[in-house]
Write a protein that holds these residues in place. Structure first.
Motif, PDB file in Angstrom:
ATOM      1  N   GLN A 215     -51.107 -45.920  33.888  1.00  8.75           N
ATOM      2  CA  GLN A 215     -50.602 -44.554  33.832  1.00  8.75           C
ATOM      3  C   GLN A 215     -50.127 -44.087  35.210  1.00  8.75           C
ATOM      4  O   GLN A 215     -50.785 -44.318  36.223  1.00  8.75           O
ATOM      5  N   ILE A 216     -48.968 -43.443  35.232  1.00  6.87           N
ATOM      6  CA  ILE A 216     -48.470 -42.812  36.446  1.00  6.87           C
ATOM      7  C   ILE A 216     -48.413 -41.296  36.221  1.00  6.87           C
ATOM      8  O   ILE A 216     -48.293 -40.830  35.084  1.00  6.87           O
ATOM      9  N   SER A 217     -48.521 -40.545  37.308  1.00  2.00           N
ATOM     10  CA  SER A 217     -48.498 -39.088  37.228  1.00  2.00           C
ATOM     11  C   SER A 217     -47.416 -38.523  38.128  1.00  2.00           C
ATOM     12  O   SER A 217     -47.097 -39.106  39.174  1.00  2.00           O
ATOM     13  N   ASN A 218     -46.898 -37.389  37.738  1.00  2.00           N
ATOM     14  CA  ASN A 218     -45.872 -36.715  38.531  1.00  2.00           C
ATOM     15  C   ASN A 218     -46.497 -36.116  39.780  1.00  2.00           C
ATOM     16  O   ASN A 218     -47.560 -35.484  39.711  1.00  2.00           O
ATOM     17  N   HIS A 219     -45.866 -36.305  40.930  1.00  2.00           N
ATOM     18  CA  HIS A 219     -46.385 -35.784  42.188  1.00  2.00           C
ATOM     19  C   HIS A 219     -46.186 -34.275  42.356  1.00  2.00           C
ATOM     20  O   HIS A 219     -46.723 -33.681  43.288  1.00  2.00           O
ATOM     21  N   ASN A 220     -45.389 -33.679  41.485  1.00  2.00           N
ATOM     22  CA  ASN A 220     -45.114 -32.240  41.596  1.00  2.00           C
ATOM     23  C   ASN A 220     -46.312 -31.450  41.060  1.00  2.00           C
ATOM     24  O   ASN A 220     -46.489 -31.297  39.854  1.00  2.00           O
ATOM     25  N   LYS A 221     -47.137 -30.925  41.956  1.00  3.65           N
ATOM     26  CA  LYS A 221     -48.368 -30.232  41.566  1.00  3.65           C
ATOM     27  C   LYS A 221     -48.091 -28.968  40.759  1.00  3.65           C
ATOM     28  O   LYS A 221     -48.938 -28.531  39.975  1.00  3.65           O
ATOM     29  N   LEU A 222     -46.925 -28.362  40.944  1.00  4.48           N
ATOM     30  CA  LEU A 222     -46.634 -27.113  40.249  1.00  4.48           C
ATOM     31  C   LEU A 222     -46.412 -27.310  38.754  1.00  4.48           C
ATOM     32  O   LEU A 222     -46.450 -26.343  37.986  1.00  4.48           O
ATOM     33  N   LEU A 223     -46.195 -28.544  38.320  1.00  2.45           N
ATOM     34  CA  LEU A 223     -46.082 -28.800  36.885  1.00  2.45           C
ATOM     35  C   LEU A 223     -47.373 -28.431  36.159  1.00  2.45           C
ATOM     36  O   LEU A 223     -47.368 -28.098  34.980  1.00  2.45           O
ATOM     37  N   TRP A 224     -48.492 -28.506  36.872  1.00  4.58           N
ATOM     38  CA  TRP A 224     -49.786 -28.166  36.282  1.00  4.58           C
ATOM     39  C   TRP A 224     -50.225 -26.737  36.631  1.00  4.58           C
ATOM     40  O   TRP A 224     -51.141 -26.219  36.021  1.00  4.58           O
ATOM     41  N   ARG A 225     -49.559 -26.110  37.608  1.00  2.00           N
ATOM     42  CA  ARG A 225     -50.089 -24.863  38.138  1.00  2.00           C
ATOM     43  C   ARG A 225     -49.201 -23.645  37.954  1.00  2.00           C
ATOM     44  O   ARG A 225     -49.681 -22.522  38.054  1.00  2.00           O
ATOM     45  N   TYR A 226     -47.917 -23.859  37.725  1.00  3.83           N
ATOM     46  CA  TYR A 226     -46.990 -22.722  37.712  1.00  3.83           C
ATOM     47  C   TYR A 226     -46.382 -22.541  36.326  1.00  3.83           C
ATOM     48  O   TYR A 226     -45.790 -23.480  35.773  1.00  3.83           O
ATOM     49  N   GLN A 227     -46.493 -21.342  35.807  1.00  3.30           N
ATOM     50  CA  GLN A 227     -45.969 -21.041  34.470  1.00  3.30           C
ATOM     51  C   GLN A 227     -44.455 -21.245  34.412  1.00  3.30           C
ATOM     52  O   GLN A 227     -43.719 -20.681  35.204  1.00  3.30           O
ATOM     53  N   GLY A 228     -44.017 -22.042  33.452  1.00  2.34           N
ATOM     54  CA  GLY A 228     -42.588 -22.266  33.257  1.00  2.34           C
ATOM     55  C   GLY A 228     -41.985 -23.321  34.162  1.00  2.34           C
ATOM     56  O   GLY A 228     -40.764 -23.521  34.148  1.00  2.34           O
ATOM     57  N   MET A 229     -42.808 -24.024  34.944  1.00  2.00           N
ATOM     58  CA  MET A 229     -42.281 -25.018  35.882  1.00  2.00           C
ATOM     59  C   MET A 229     -41.602 -26.168  35.146  1.00  2.00           C
ATOM     60  O   MET A 229     -42.165 -26.775  34.243  1.00  2.00           O
ATOM     61  N   ILE A 230     -40.365 -26.454  35.531  1.00  2.00           N
ATOM     62  CA  ILE A 230     -39.617 -27.583  34.970  1.00  2.00           C
ATOM     63  C   ILE A 230     -39.899 -28.834  35.795  1.00  2.00           C
ATOM     64  O   ILE A 230     -40.034 -29.928  35.281  1.00  2.00           O
ATOM     65  N   GLY A 231     -39.990 -28.646  37.115  1.00  2.00           N
ATOM     66  CA  GLY A 231     -40.180 -29.759  38.044  1.00  2.00           C
ATOM     67  C   GLY A 231     -38.947 -29.950  38.880  1.00  2.00           C
ATOM     68  O   GLY A 231     -38.029 -29.162  38.828  1.00  2.00           O
TER      69      GLY A 231
END
Length: 373
Positions: A223-239
């Protein structure tokens, strides 16, 4: 405006020959004269944008292209892995995502951050784009470049795409964003590239995927994960994409959607933890969009084969230049000699790395540039 704009010396018009098409560089800042300011440029009548430690940033409305605020928008800096946005945008239309390839040893042995390609495994192009945009794999970047006909062709294609987008501050020297003399981009260009990418369904899918199973030898996966932390923290984040090297420092470009509207924020040369700052800049963008006079605009791509529009000789506009550059482009790239390797988001010191590799795997040493993400 919150900051007085002081016009300085004019840019010298130039012509870039990329991919066989000549694009003439503009003589005034792309997107509006105000964007040539080195200081903060923000609309009147509303609260100023939240403070940021980034040397340069842009906040813009993706739908309208309106630039809501900016700081040193056209300052040229080392882009680090945010340059992978241009790599993806250039190569997604050129490569069949269902095509299967076996990566070369050269691709698998790229320095810096890696998704973990092996010459013993086969990968779909679709997998490589996930490794590129989620795990920031420099190995995936090189494998994609080689799949496109080689490094030289890919760099020509990427620079041609930058000119087509009118991203004139961007010069690509590597598909991964690893520091190299002559390579540069700007907060304005990163926002421009991201806006174009968001219009591509595959680009949008890669940047918004949080986790995915990635192929490994012998039919296995991990499994790999996206490095963009805001995908988990910011409402509506696209990346979109973050980047870091010891010389470029932190860079990031990200977009989020709320209420049917999308805001993009790009930052360059940030010295520390930027995620909370970016979230606040996005919040500010959503709060003022549609209520203020924009300070500039994200321009549309040029029609294929046509040169950039030129200034009328009879009515020359005032001209400004981007920020004077600190010694962190050619000079900094030449000094990128840190013996550090990053795998995923874990940084291992050069000496420790050698010992671990020697004890655990017994494979060869090689120098690595310090590079996260």
């Amino acid at each position: 405006m919150w900051t007085k704009i002081v016009p300085v010396a004019a840019l010298i018009a130039s012509v870039s020959l990329t991919g066989g098409t000549a694009y003439a560089s503009p003589t005034t800042p792309v997107g509006g004269e105000a964007l040539g300011s080195r200081g903060l440029v923000a609309p009147e009548g509303v609260q100023k944008p939240p403070k940021s430690k980034a040397t340069s940033y842009v906040i813009a409305d993706v739908g309208t292209g309106q630039v809501l605020a900016a700081k040193d928008a056209h300052g040229r800096y080392l882009p680090a892995s945010t340059l992978k946005t241009l790599t993806a945008l250039t190569l997604i239309p050129k490569l069949d995502k269902n095509r299967t390839i076996r990566p070369s040893h050269n691709a698998c042995n790229q320095e810096g951050s890696a998704v973990g390609l092996s010459p013993k495994a086969t990968y779909k192009i679709d997998d490589l784009f996930k490794g590129l945009m989620m795990s920031s794999g420099n190995d995936a970047a090189m494998a994609l470049a080689e799949s496109n006909g080689g490094l030289a062709k890919t760099m020509s294609d990427m620079n041609a795409e930058a000119k087509r987008l009118q991203a004139y501050d961007t010069v690509a020297k590597t598909p991964s964003g690893l520091d190299k003399p002559g390579q540069s981009s700007s907060a304005y260009d990163l926002a421009l590239i991201a806006r174009a990418g968001l219009a591509n369904p595959d680009f949008k899918r890669y940047i918004s995927t949080k986790t995915a199973n990635f192929p490994a030898p012998k039919g296995k996966t991990y499994q790999i994960s996206n490095h963009n932390k805001l995908l988990w923290r910011y409402q509506g984040m696209i990346g979109v994409k973050n980047g870091w090297t010891t010389k470029a420092r932190a860079s990031f470009v990200g977009a989020a959607t709320r209420g049917g509207h999308t805001i993009v924020v790009s930052i360059m040369r940030h010295e520390g933890f930027f995620w909370d700052e970016v979230a606040k800049l996005l919040d500010w963008g959503f709060s003022v969009r549609g209520k203020v006079t924009p300070v500039g605009r994200l321009v549309d791509p040029l029609p294929a084969g046509l040169p950039a529009p030129q200034q009328q000789a009879s009515a020359p506009a005032k001209t400004v230049t981007p920020a004077a550059q600190p010694p962190l482009l050619d000079t900094a790239a030449k000094k990128q000699t840190d013996t550090t390797k990053t795998v995923g988001s874990v940084v291992i010191g050069g000496g420790l790395l050698f010992g671990l590799i020697y004890l655990w795997y017994g494979i060869r040493r090689r120098r690595r540039a310090r590079s996260r993400f």
